[in-house]
Design an enzyme around this catalytic site. Structure first.
Site, PDB file in Angstrom:
ATOM      1  N   LYS A 175       0.836  -1.157  -0.046  1.00  0.00           N
ATOM      2  CA  LYS A 175      -0.068   0.000  -0.017  1.00  0.00           C
ATOM      3  C   LYS A 175       1.006   1.207   0.026  1.00  0.00           C
ATOM      4  CE  LYS A 175      -1.553   2.913   2.669  1.00  0.00           C
ATOM      5  NZ  LYS A 175      -1.334   4.039   2.019  1.00  0.00           N
ATOM      6  N   GLY A 228       7.589   5.612   7.701  1.00  0.00           N
ATOM      7  CA  GLY A 228       6.777   6.793   7.741  1.00  0.00           C
ATOM      8  C   GLY A 228       6.805   7.449   9.051  1.00  0.00           C
ATOM      9  N   SER A 229       5.874   8.263   9.643  1.00  0.00           N
ATOM     10  CA  SER A 229       6.203   8.821  10.778  1.00  0.00           C
ATOM     11  C   SER A 229       6.248   7.941  12.053  1.00  0.00           C
ATOM     12  CB  SER A 229       5.009  10.037  10.974  1.00  0.00           C
ATOM     13  OG  SER A 229       3.808   9.418  11.016  1.00  0.00           O
ATOM     14  N   GLY A 233       3.787   4.821  13.025  1.00  0.00           N
ATOM     15  CA  GLY A 233       4.684   3.554  13.182  1.00  0.00           C
ATOM     16  C   GLY A 233       4.305   3.172  14.833  1.00  0.00           C
ATOM     17  N   GLU A 250      10.601   1.952  10.083  1.00  0.00           N
ATOM     18  CA  GLU A 250      11.665   3.115   9.811  1.00  0.00           C
ATOM     19  C   GLU A 250      10.778   4.466   9.996  1.00  0.00           C
ATOM     20  OE1 GLU A 250      14.676   3.057   9.554  1.00  0.00           O
ATOM     21  OE2 GLU A 250      14.900   0.735   9.378  1.00  0.00           O
ATOM     22  N   CYS A 284      13.861  11.617   5.283  1.00  0.00           N
ATOM     23  CA  CYS A 284      14.033  11.335   6.565  1.00  0.00           C
ATOM     24  C   CYS A 284      15.401  11.555   7.309  1.00  0.00           C
ATOM     25  CB  CYS A 284      13.652   9.848   7.012  1.00  0.00           C
ATOM     26  SG  CYS A 284      14.716   8.804   5.468  1.00  0.00           S
ATOM     27  N   GLU A 384      10.114  16.957  14.610  1.00  0.00           N
ATOM     28  CA  GLU A 384      10.510  16.745  13.089  1.00  0.00           C
ATOM     29  C   GLU A 384       9.304  17.531  12.262  1.00  0.00           C
ATOM     30  OE1 GLU A 384       9.245  13.218  11.115  1.00  0.00           O
ATOM     31  OE2 GLU A 384      11.198  13.007  10.053  1.00  0.00           O
TER      32      GLU A 384
END
Ligand code: NAD
Length: 496
Positions: A175, A228-229, A233, A250, A284, A384
């Protein structure tokens, strides 16, 4: 009339069960509609899992070198179409063509690495403690693997996950991010053309909270790989923990580049422009903090301000563009919010801090922004932002720089510019990140080395290189006793 795209489920291109679609628009010019993509739901995921299980049954028994051959053909097709894919990727994601070309190149490198890995999926044969007995391990495929990917590396990240998973003999459901669905559509076309058996790959487009969640929660998807964020996660981690799934995460970063007083400042200047404002700060590994030694602080900052002001914003498909748009409106709103936060916290806004007007008002552009005098532990320094916002922190020593670098919850990449070999090695040892660069910015990972971060950036696994093959395969240990009698481990160990 923009094209309406489909999912790839059950070995064919199919419309979503919902018959609903979402739009994919060019972030540099939101009047440019790229296409409509399936807004799928749980039922599409169900169908994908059923099909992937059939795909797995045959693929897992295909010899690994033969699986690798498919990926070699994928690599060649990616080489042939690199320019066209880069162009399509820039149109949906915004970063400049040199970067989307690099993104495809990472997929190419990963394909060729994975192809040869099909001949090297080593196990071990080790001496048994008993006579006439062999002890060995080998790797087995696991099953259906669910991949959930972010918007910022539309080809590289899906391929980092998918190619090793496939070579290891698993079937894949992917996805992609709803912000960049077109690139993975092009990738799946290539996989099929290269001869991947159709049910080994399933592409289900849709929203994270519906399709992503359904994949994560499906009991017959034992492996999840997510990039992703950290917020998303963490949610995924809770579900996978409860369901005992194998999970690779990650996630976010707040990466720092340290410039010491003995650094080559020309080199450092080039590095910070590329690290902080490349991909509009949406990597990232983006350099979002610049830690300057006080002896070069003022001098370096003046040069940085002039150079950053000269960066040209625009459509990433035009030659002269240095910095493309942000991915969408919410992302620009977030950047704007952090600019306000920075000012409220008393940091000195020395450049940018606003969206450009004129013809760029049709896209999600934001000017390269630099805050000086940022205090360690402030929100600007800790959180972030994922945009073209650089926070500059002044320090008086190497030890203080290390403390600043390590004082955030993330731990992806770090960098130090210095001519002192002792400091360089101390930095490699003391900076608490998954990756440290010396005399290079915080970005630039190569596909054949492990990639990942510590603390809130990851959960201990790595993408890329040799390590990722452990994640996508199960170790099985076999003992063969040809002594013709019962030998009991730890009890009947033969004396010399
Ligand atoms: P995101 O977390 O918003 O989305 C990532 C993916 O997760 C998307 O496909 C999304 O649809 C899906 N998703 C959202 N909610 C979900 C849910 N509840 N269940 C399952 N799936 C869900 O991230 P993004 O904005 O696409 O990407 C930016 C983030 O990714 C940044 O934090 C960045 O640091 C991080 N990132 C990390 C790395 C790394 O290797 N460490 C690499 C690239 C990006």
């Amino acid at each position: 009339m923009a094209k309406t795209f489909k999912n790839f489920i059950g070995g064919e291109w199919v419309a979503p069960t919902t018959d609903a679609y979402f739009e994919n628009r060019n972030p540099a010019d939101t009047s440019d509609l790229i296409g409509r993509f399936p807004d799928s739901d749980r039922r599409d995921v169900e169908a994908a899992v059923r099909s992937a299980k059939r795909g797995f049954a045959a693929w897992s028994r295909t010899p690994a070198p033969v699986r690798g051959d498919v990926l070699r053909r994928v690599g060649h097709l990616l080489v042939e179409r690199k320019a066209a894919i880069a162009d399509a990727m820039t149109r949906e994601m915004g970063k400049v063509l040199a970067e989307t070309g690099g993104d495809v190149q990472e997929g190419i490198d990963t394909a060729f690495y994975a192809a040869t890995e099909g001949r090297r999926l080593f196990g071990h044969v080790v001496p048994s403690e008993l006579r006439s007995k062999w002890a060995m391990s080998y790797r087995r495929p696991i099953g259906v693997v669910g991949l959930i990917t972010p918007f910022n590396f539309p080809m590289a990240i899906p391929t980092w996950k998918m190619f090793p998973a496939l070579v290891c003999g698993n079937a894949v459901i992917i996805k992609p991010s709803e912000d960049v669905p077109h690139t993975v559509h092009l990738l799946v076309e290539i996989l099929l053309e290269a001869g991947l058996p159709p049910e080994v790959i399933q592409l289900v487009h849709g929203r994270g909270e519906t399709v992503g969640k359904a994949i994560v929660e499906h009991p017959e998807v034992p492996v999840i790989s997510f990039t992703g964020s950290t917020e998303t996660g963490s949610l995924i981690g809770e579900t996978c923990g409860r369901m005992h799934k194998r999970l690779s995460l990650e996630m976010g970063g707040k990466n720092a580049m340290i410039v010491m007083d003995d650094a080559d400042l020309d080199l450092a200047l080039e590095g910070i422009l590329w690290g902080a404002f490349g991909t509009t700060g949406q990597r990232c590994t983006a350099t979002s903090r610049l830690v300057l030694h006080r002896k070069i602080h003022d001098r370096f900052l003046r040069r940085l301000g002039d150079a950053a002001e000269g960066l040209r914003l625009g459509d990433g498909r035009q030659d002269k563009t240095d910095v493309g748009p942000l991915i969408h409106e919410a992302s620009r709103d977030k950047v704007e919010r952090y600019v306000e936060i920075g000012q409220e916290e008393g940091a000195d806004l020395m450049l940018g801090g606003k969206a450009p007007g004129g013809r760029l008002a049709d896209g999600w552009f934001y000017r390269p922004t630099i805050f000086a005098g940022v205090r360690p532990r402030s929100r600007l320094e800790q959180e972030e932002i994922f945009g073209p916002v650089l926070s500059v922190i002044r320090v008086s020593s190497f030890d203080e720089a290390v403390k600043v670098n390590n004082g955030v919850r993330y731990g992806l990449s770090s960098s130090i510019y210095t001519g002192n070999v002792d400091l360089a090695f101390s930095a490699m040892q003391d900076l608490d990140n998954g990756i440290t660069y010396v005399n290079a910015p915080t970005i630039g990972a190569e596909a054949h080395l492990p990639f990942g971060g510590v603390k809130a950036t990851g959960n201990g696994h790595r993408e890329g290189g040799w390590e990722v093959y452990d994640f996508y395969s199960e170790t099985k240990v076999c003992y063969v006793d040809y002594s013709g009698k019962l030998q009991r481990a730890q009890i009947d160990a033969a004396s010399p």
